[in-house]
Design a protein around this motif. Structure first.
Motif, PDB file in Angstrom:
ATOM      1  N   MET A  46       0.840  -1.183   0.000  1.00 22.86           N
ATOM      2  CA  MET A  46       0.000   0.000   0.000  1.00 22.86           C
ATOM      3  C   MET A  46       0.884   1.245   0.000  1.00 22.86           C
ATOM      4  SD  MET A  46      -2.729   1.136   2.898  1.00 22.86           S
ATOM      5  CE  MET A  46      -1.726   2.067   4.032  1.00 22.86           C
ATOM      6  N   ASN A  47       1.364   1.656  -1.132  1.00 21.53           N
ATOM      7  CA  ASN A  47       2.189   2.856  -1.228  1.00 21.53           C
ATOM      8  C   ASN A  47       1.450   3.993  -1.908  1.00 21.53           C
ATOM      9  OD1 ASN A  47       4.330   1.757   0.131  1.00 21.53           O
ATOM     10  ND2 ASN A  47       5.330   1.031  -1.702  1.00 21.53           N
ATOM     11  N   GLU A  48       0.143   3.869  -1.959  1.00 15.90           N
ATOM     12  CA  GLU A  48      -0.690   4.901  -2.564  1.00 15.90           C
ATOM     13  C   GLU A  48      -1.656   5.415  -1.516  1.00 15.90           C
ATOM     14  OE1 GLU A  48      -3.680   4.211  -5.916  1.00 15.90           O
ATOM     15  OE2 GLU A  48      -1.775   4.571  -6.957  1.00 15.90           O
ATOM     16  N   LEU A  49      -1.781   6.729  -1.437  1.00 10.93           N
ATOM     17  CA  LEU A  49      -2.700   7.354  -0.495  1.00 10.93           C
ATOM     18  C   LEU A  49      -3.774   8.081  -1.281  1.00 10.93           C
ATOM     19  CD1 LEU A  49      -0.101   9.004   1.917  1.00 10.93           C
ATOM     20  CD2 LEU A  49      -1.192   6.780   2.161  1.00 10.93           C
ATOM     21  N   LYS A  50      -5.027   7.818  -0.966  1.00 13.36           N
ATOM     22  CA  LYS A  50      -6.154   8.491  -1.627  1.00 13.36           C
ATOM     23  C   LYS A  50      -6.750   9.488  -0.648  1.00 13.36           C
ATOM     24  CE  LYS A  50      -6.764   5.742  -5.359  1.00 13.36           C
ATOM     25  NZ  LYS A  50      -6.630   6.184  -6.698  1.00 13.36           N
ATOM     26  N   LEU A  51      -6.850  10.722  -1.075  1.00 12.54           N
ATOM     27  CA  LEU A  51      -7.496  11.777  -0.295  1.00 12.54           C
ATOM     28  C   LEU A  51      -8.489  12.479  -1.207  1.00 12.54           C
ATOM     29  CD1 LEU A  51      -4.602  13.530   1.646  1.00 12.54           C
ATOM     30  CD2 LEU A  51      -6.405  12.125   2.578  1.00 12.54           C
ATOM     31  N   ALA A  52      -9.768  12.282  -0.936  1.00 14.74           N
ATOM     32  CA  ALA A  52     -10.826  12.839  -1.771  1.00 14.74           C
ATOM     33  C   ALA A  52     -10.552  12.424  -3.219  1.00 14.74           C
ATOM     34  CB  ALA A  52     -10.918  14.348  -1.589  1.00 14.74           C
ATOM     35  N   ASP A  53     -10.354  13.395  -4.093  1.00 10.11           N
ATOM     36  CA  ASP A  53     -10.121  13.088  -5.504  1.00 10.11           C
ATOM     37  C   ASP A  53      -8.640  13.125  -5.875  1.00 10.11           C
ATOM     38  OD1 ASP A  53      -9.870  15.812  -5.122  1.00 10.11           O
ATOM     39  OD2 ASP A  53     -10.831  16.357  -7.018  1.00 10.11           O
ATOM     40  N   ARG A  54      -7.767  13.075  -4.869  1.00 10.07           N
ATOM     41  CA  ARG A  54      -6.330  13.157  -5.118  1.00 10.07           C
ATOM     42  C   ARG A  54      -5.641  11.858  -4.733  1.00 10.07           C
ATOM     43  NH1 ARG A  54      -3.808  18.185  -2.536  1.00 10.07           N
ATOM     44  NH2 ARG A  54      -2.206  17.719  -4.049  1.00 10.07           N
ATOM     45  N   THR A  55      -4.534  11.583  -5.416  1.00  8.94           N
ATOM     46  CA  THR A  55      -3.735  10.393  -5.130  1.00  8.94           C
ATOM     47  C   THR A  55      -2.294  10.820  -4.875  1.00  8.94           C
ATOM     48  OG1 THR A  55      -5.143   9.064  -6.556  1.00  8.94           O
ATOM     49  CG2 THR A  55      -2.988   8.148  -6.005  1.00  8.94           C
ATOM     50  N   PHE A  56      -1.745  10.335  -3.782  1.00 11.95           N
ATOM     51  CA  PHE A  56      -0.354  10.587  -3.419  1.00 11.95           C
ATOM     52  C   PHE A  56       0.365   9.244  -3.385  1.00 11.95           C
ATOM     53  CE2 PHE A  56      -2.857  13.955  -1.620  1.00 11.95           C
ATOM     54  CZ  PHE A  56      -2.094  15.093  -1.793  1.00 11.95           C
ATOM     55  N   SER A  57       1.663   9.256  -3.617  1.00 18.25           N
ATOM     56  CA  SER A  57       2.433   8.020  -3.526  1.00 18.25           C
ATOM     57  C   SER A  57       3.515   8.178  -2.471  1.00 18.25           C
ATOM     58  CB  SER A  57       3.051   7.656  -4.879  1.00 18.25           C
ATOM     59  OG  SER A  57       3.901   8.687  -5.317  1.00 18.25           O
ATOM     60  N   VAL A  58       3.746   7.115  -1.733  1.00 19.67           N
ATOM     61  CA  VAL A  58       4.814   7.074  -0.738  1.00 19.67           C
ATOM     62  C   VAL A  58       5.954   6.296  -1.367  1.00 19.67           C
ATOM     63  CG1 VAL A  58       5.490   6.397   1.587  1.00 19.67           C
ATOM     64  CG2 VAL A  58       3.111   7.067   1.129  1.00 19.67           C
ATOM     65  N   THR A  59       7.107   6.918  -1.432  1.00 18.37           N
ATOM     66  CA  THR A  59       8.268   6.299  -2.060  1.00 18.37           C
ATOM     67  C   THR A  59       9.485   6.437  -1.148  1.00 18.37           C
ATOM     68  OG1 THR A  59       8.895   8.339  -3.202  1.00 18.37           O
ATOM     69  CG2 THR A  59       7.436   6.826  -4.391  1.00 18.37           C
ATOM     70  N   ARG A  60      10.457   5.574  -1.375  1.00 16.61           N
ATOM     71  CA  ARG A  60      11.748   5.719  -0.696  1.00 16.61           C
ATOM     72  C   ARG A  60      12.435   6.952  -1.292  1.00 16.61           C
ATOM     73  NH1 ARG A  60      15.315   2.843   2.262  1.00 16.61           N
ATOM     74  NH2 ARG A  60      13.979   1.017   2.327  1.00 16.61           N
ATOM     75  N   ALA A  61      12.951   7.800  -0.429  1.00 17.92           N
ATOM     76  CA  ALA A  61      13.636   9.005  -0.896  1.00 17.92           C
ATOM     77  C   ALA A  61      14.841   8.640  -1.754  1.00 17.92           C
ATOM     78  CB  ALA A  61      14.082   9.848   0.296  1.00 17.92           C
ATOM     79  N   ARG A  62      15.100   9.503  -2.720  1.00 17.59           N
ATOM     80  CA  ARG A  62      16.277   9.366  -3.580  1.00 17.59           C
ATOM     81  C   ARG A  62      17.255  10.487  -3.224  1.00 17.59           C
ATOM     82  NH1 ARG A  62      11.941   9.522  -7.846  1.00 17.59           N
ATOM     83  NH2 ARG A  62      12.690  11.657  -8.029  1.00 17.59           N
ATOM     84  N   GLU A  63      18.489  10.292  -3.605  1.00 14.98           N
ATOM     85  CA  GLU A  63      19.512  11.302  -3.295  1.00 14.98           C
ATOM     86  C   GLU A  63      19.134  12.668  -3.860  1.00 14.98           C
ATOM     87  OE1 GLU A  63      23.210  13.510  -3.137  1.00 14.98           O
ATOM     88  OE2 GLU A  63      22.452  12.750  -5.043  1.00 14.98           O
ATOM     89  N   ASP A  64      18.505  12.707  -5.009  1.00 15.99           N
ATOM     90  CA  ASP A  64      18.138  14.008  -5.586  1.00 15.99           C
ATOM     91  C   ASP A  64      16.945  14.656  -4.880  1.00 15.99           C
ATOM     92  OD1 ASP A  64      16.404  12.099  -6.728  1.00 15.99           O
ATOM     93  OD2 ASP A  64      16.218  13.212  -8.595  1.00 15.99           O
ATOM     94  N   ASP A  65      16.324  13.951  -3.914  1.00 21.69           N
ATOM     95  CA  ASP A  65      15.255  14.530  -3.100  1.00 21.69           C
ATOM     96  C   ASP A  65      15.803  15.313  -1.908  1.00 21.69           C
ATOM     97  OD1 ASP A  65      13.145  13.357  -4.609  1.00 21.69           O
ATOM     98  OD2 ASP A  65      13.304  11.488  -3.445  1.00 21.69           O
ATOM     99  N   VAL A  66      17.075  15.151  -1.609  1.00 25.39           N
ATOM    100  CA  VAL A  66      17.652  15.754  -0.404  1.00 25.39           C
ATOM    101  C   VAL A  66      17.389  17.262  -0.322  1.00 25.39           C
ATOM    102  CG1 VAL A  66      19.813  16.226   0.839  1.00 25.39           C
ATOM    103  CG2 VAL A  66      19.310  13.910   0.020  1.00 25.39           C
TER     104      VAL A  66
END
Length: 158
Positions: free
Chosen positions: A1-21
């Motif tokens: 379950m790496n997907e979050l649904k909020l109303a009409d929106r979808t978010f994803s939970v991912t492992r951070a990458r170095e370029d996210d720092v």
């Protein structure tokens, strides 16, 4: 379950990458306390990211909106221990939600996701600390069922 649904929106939970720092550091800095304690120099953050990313007990989460932008983060650490009948603990730290997403329910959704992450890995306890200067954060954690059962203490070593 790496997907979050909020109303009409979808978010994803991912492992951070170095370029996210840089984005994660900006989220950490966009806070009353973080503004004064986070640095503009990204080199120590990049070194810390490498250590976190190499440790199987760590999950530095990024939450991405529909456009792939990082809008929240949290660090999850699985801690084995002998106490509480050798219970595995999930420690949650460095939680931040972008200003644009505060009040939307995203914080609650990512906490439910994190608790399930711990449960799936066998954690028997979820714990976190919150700064005493953040009463709103404490109220939020209590609304999720967290109990202020202990007094946290810190000793700065710098």
């Amino acid at each position: 379950m790496n997907e979050l649904k909020l109303a009409d929106r979808t978010f994803s939970v991912t492992r951070a990458r170095e370029d996210d720092v840089p984005t994660i550091v900006a989220l950490l800095r966009d806070d009353v306390l973080g503004a004064g304690r986070e640095s503009d120099d990204l080199s120590p953050y990049r070194a810390a990211f490498a250590a976190i990313d190499a440790d199987a007990a760590q999950f530095l989460a990024t939450v991405r909106n529909e456009d792939g932008e990082v809008v929240a983060t949290m660090q999850l650490t699985l801690i084995p221990g002998l106490s509480r009948a050798a219970a595995l603990r999930l420690q949650i730290e460095a939680v931040r939600v972008a200003r644009s997403e505060r009040g939307t329910g995203l914080g609650t959704a990512i906490f439910h996701w994190a608790i399930e992450y711990g449960r799936e890995r066998g954690a028997k306890l979820v714990q976190l600390t919150t700064d005493a200067q953040r009463p709103d954060a404490r109220r939020f954690y209590e609304s999720l069922g967290f109990v202020a059962s202990h007094v946290g203490m810190k000793l700065a070593l710098d």
